[in-house]
Design a protein around this motif. Sequence first.
Motif, mmCIF file in Angstrom:
data_model
loop_
_atom_site.group_PDB
_atom_site.id
_atom_site.type_symbol
_atom_site.label_atom_id
_atom_site.label_comp_id
_atom_site.label_asym_id
_atom_site.label_seq_id
_atom_site.Cartn_x
_atom_site.Cartn_y
_atom_site.Cartn_z
ATOM 1 N N THR A 76 0.643 -0.977 -0.029
ATOM 2 C CA THR A 76 -0.052 0.060 -0.203
ATOM 3 C C THR A 76 0.736 0.958 -0.297
ATOM 4 O O THR A 76 0.703 2.492 -0.885
ATOM 5 N N ARG A 98 -7.055 1.175 1.279
ATOM 6 C CA ARG A 98 -6.776 -0.186 1.193
ATOM 7 C C ARG A 98 -6.213 -0.725 2.734
ATOM 8 O O ARG A 98 -5.974 -1.817 2.945
ATOM 9 N N HIS A 156 -10.184 1.687 -3.150
ATOM 10 C CA HIS A 156 -8.955 1.859 -3.748
ATOM 11 C C HIS A 156 -8.815 0.983 -5.451
ATOM 12 O O HIS A 156 -7.754 1.686 -5.777
#
Length: 234
Positions: A76, A98, A156
């Motif tokens: 991420t 995320r 996301h």
Amino acid sequence: MQVILDPQSSQFARLTGVAYLSIAVFGAYAIGYVPSQIVVAGDAAATVANINEKRALYLSGIGADALVMLIEIFATVMLYAMFRPVSPVLAKIAAVARLMMVAVMAGMLFFHAGALALIDGSFAALSDAQRAEMVGWLFDMHHAGVWIWQLFFFVHLALLGRLVDASNRFPKILGLALTIGAFGYLLDSLYAFAFSQIGWLGIVRIGFLVVVTLGEVGFALWLTIRAPRATPTH
């Protein structure tokens, strides 16, 4: 450590791709294979019997789940660093979404802990049938957690697809597949929570999920194999 100092380098992209592919492999094992060998739909007693018989497999699935979460943190942040020059705001929203997904996944591990405690004899006043019923309920709650984290993953992936497209470092089709396919996760959660009686929705969601799976795998492979460098600015 030198490889992580330049988020626009090919080495950084390749490392990000490896992390993404690792998530796919361990996630498929934890979310797909292990439950297929353990969980018997509609039969909590059989599920409990499978856990007792295949304890090592069950625990390995939990371990793989935990490993996915740890890799997710790295992936991420690395994705955020890669795409921040494209759009700081969109990259940050995508990263937060995320990480929220990972937080929900972490909370879901408590249901596994509760199930194991019941199977190992907690609440001795309950009968075996009652404990099995509670284990089934915990598994249902765990499954509901999937529908929750999918909402964050939808956000996301929709934004990641937009960033991929705008970066001009990847084939446009990958960004499009991520953005459009992301709706599969949204539709899957809506179908599970509120609209399971709508047959066509169940079919449509599968199509979108196929698209986003191909998009994610293609994106991860492109990162790993092609390892794109930053687009020169003039």
